[in-house]
Write an enzyme that holds these catalytic residues in place. Structure first.
Site, PDB file in Angstrom:
ATOM      1  NE  ARG A 146      42.878  29.352  32.507  1.00 55.00           N
ATOM      2  CZ  ARG A 146      42.882  30.511  31.871  1.00 55.00           C
ATOM      3  NH1 ARG A 146      44.013  31.133  31.646  1.00 55.00           N
ATOM      4  NH2 ARG A 146      41.751  31.054  31.460  1.00 55.00           N
ATOM      5  CD  GLU A 183      35.868  42.139  28.520  1.00 51.71           C
ATOM      6  OE1 GLU A 183      36.402  41.057  28.761  1.00 51.71           O
ATOM      7  OE2 GLU A 183      35.814  42.662  27.403  1.00 51.71           O
TER       8      GLU A 183
HETATM    9  O1  LIG Z   1      40.952  39.184  36.354  1.00 48.55           O
HETATM   10  P1  LIG Z   1      39.790  38.719  35.554  1.00 48.55           P
HETATM   11  O2  LIG Z   1      39.403  39.680  34.458  1.00 48.55           O
HETATM   12  O3  LIG Z   1      38.613  38.374  36.415  1.00 48.55           O
HETATM   13  O4  LIG Z   1      40.220  37.432  34.751  1.00 48.55           O
HETATM   14  C1  LIG Z   1      41.040  36.424  35.300  1.00 48.55           C
HETATM   15  C2  LIG Z   1      40.375  35.099  35.246  1.00 48.55           C
HETATM   16  O5  LIG Z   1      40.161  34.737  33.870  1.00 48.55           O
HETATM   17  C3  LIG Z   1      40.664  33.417  33.675  1.00 48.55           C
HETATM   18  O6  LIG Z   1      39.740  32.453  33.997  1.00 48.55           O
HETATM   19  P2  LIG Z   1      38.450  32.142  33.108  1.00 48.55           P
HETATM   20  O7  LIG Z   1      37.292  32.942  33.627  1.00 48.55           O
HETATM   21  O8  LIG Z   1      38.812  32.303  31.681  1.00 48.55           O
HETATM   22  O9  LIG Z   1      38.113  30.652  33.475  1.00 48.55           O
HETATM   23  P3  LIG Z   1      38.926  29.274  33.293  1.00 48.55           P
HETATM   24  O10 LIG Z   1      40.106  29.329  34.231  1.00 48.55           O
HETATM   25  O11 LIG Z   1      37.905  28.281  33.728  1.00 48.55           O
HETATM   26  O12 LIG Z   1      39.328  29.146  31.857  1.00 48.55           O
HETATM   27  C4  LIG Z   1      41.821  33.331  34.642  1.00 48.55           C
HETATM   28  O13 LIG Z   1      42.174  31.979  34.907  1.00 48.55           O
HETATM   29  C5  LIG Z   1      41.301  34.041  35.848  1.00 48.55           C
HETATM   30  O14 LIG Z   1      40.551  33.196  36.714  1.00 48.55           O
HETATM   31  N1  LIG Z   2      44.945  37.120  28.156  1.00 48.00           N
HETATM   32  C1  LIG Z   2      44.550  36.102  28.922  1.00 48.00           C
HETATM   33  N2  LIG Z   2      45.184  34.911  28.810  1.00 48.00           N
HETATM   34  C2  LIG Z   2      44.779  33.849  29.559  1.00 48.00           C
HETATM   35  N3  LIG Z   2      43.772  33.904  30.445  1.00 48.00           N
HETATM   36  C3  LIG Z   2      43.124  35.073  30.592  1.00 48.00           C
HETATM   37  N4  LIG Z   2      42.101  35.432  31.414  1.00 48.00           N
HETATM   38  C4  LIG Z   2      41.826  36.737  31.163  1.00 48.00           C
HETATM   39  N5  LIG Z   2      42.639  37.239  30.215  1.00 48.00           N
HETATM   40  C5  LIG Z   2      43.479  36.211  29.853  1.00 48.00           C
END
Ligand SMILES: O=P(O)(O)OC[C@H]1O[C@H](OP(=O)(O)OP(=O)(O)O)[C@H](O)[C@@H]1O
Ligand SMILES: Nc1ncnc2[nH]cnc12
Length: 257
Positions: A146, A183
């Site tokens: 994202r 986690e």
């Molecule tokens: O602060 P954190 O606990 O590290 O989490 C934040 C990350 O989690 C989500 O991405 P995700 O890993 O779900 O990947 P995506 O964007 O490919 O869906 C979000 O877009 C951040 O990159």
């Molecule tokens: N609550 C949340 N919503 C969307 N993206 C996330 N990545 C980690 N936590 C999230």
């Protein structure tokens, strides 16, 4: 009282006697009613409130109103004037909260509904560009997936290069990588060798900070090759997960917290 599967807020936790968020849900956890904040330099904070219900039509148009929230509070400040910046509550109102995605108990902050609203999307990009345009940033590093949505328009507006920080085995060239903890277990982030040079000034962009593991890995990756990370920028922060603490003294700027 079991908090899983409910619109959970710290306030509700206190009422219910719940003390901790189950570890399993932390990564995708967010409270039901958000306190929206923005911190910008040289400005005066003001507080207002907005009703999320006003945006029911948008959310419905975006695929069904699953968000049962009724209202939220907005704390905001303007980067350009001392008056309240009404872009922030508008942006906040376009973000849909999906209950129980991708797992029960998780309140997923869905930015795809923000993207359906060109004005809100542009306002979000503008707010970042206004903050960084005079800071000699020549690298915008976006985190998969994202961060690839918000990073490139910011980079283009500032005349900076965009550098993708990708999940393992996606980049075709030689990479350097950095492990980070989730986690449970670990993940890895990769960047192309030669994409950035020592001494360059970078902004790291993602949609959301939760535990901060992802952003802290991106900072380490860039700093290993001598890049100065000026700041991290996200649309959303989940402050109860204290991700900010994992960034050390690296500044974090968010539109909505
Ligand atoms: O602060 P954190 O606990 O590290 O989490 C934040 C990350 O989690 C989500 O991405 P995700 O890993 O779900 O990947 P995506 O964007 O490919 O869906 C979000 O877009 C951040 O990159
Ligand atoms: N609550 C949340 N919503 C969307 N993206 C996330 N990545 C980690 N936590 C999230």
């Amino acid at each position: 009282m079991d908090i899983i599967g409910q619109a959970f807020t710290p306030h509700r936790a206190q009422l219910s006697g719940a003390k901790t968020v189950p570890e399993t849900y932390k990564r995708y956890f967010h409270r039901g009613i958000s306190v929206k904040t923005i911190e910008l330099p040289n400005s005066t904070s003001t507080t207002t409130t907005a009703r999320r219900a006003e945006h029911t039509n948008l959310a419905a148009a975006a695929g069904g109103e699953r968000d049962q929230l009724t209202s939220f509070e907005v704390h905001m400040a303007s980067s350009t004037t001392d008056a309240a910046d009404d872009r922030i509550p508008r942006i906040a109102s376009t973000i849909r909260v999906i209950q129980d995605f991708p797992k029960p108990g998780i309140q997923f902050q869905d930015i795809t509904t923000l993207l359906l609203d060109p004005r809100a999307f542009k306002d979000a990009i503008d707010l970042f560009v206004e903050r960084y345009k005079d800071q000699n940033i020549n690298v915008v590093a976006g985190i998969e997936a994202r961060g690839f949505i918000f990073g490139p328009p910011i980079a283009l507006a500032m005349g900076a290069k965009f550098v993708p920080m990708r999940k393992p085995k996606k980049l075709p060239g030689e990479v350097i990588s950095e492990e980070y903890s989730l986690e449970y277990g670990t993940d890895k982030m990769e960047m192309h060798v030669g994409a950035v040079q020592s001494g360059e000034r970078a902004l790291v962009v993602d949609d959301l900070i939760a535990t901060g593991g992802t952003l802290s890995a991106a900072i380490r990756l860039l700093e290993r090759v001598g890049v100065h990370v000026v700041e991290c920028a996200c649309v959303i922060e989940l402050p109860e997960l204290k991700g900010r603490d994992r960034l050390g003294d690296k500044p974090l700027f968010v539109l909505i917290s």
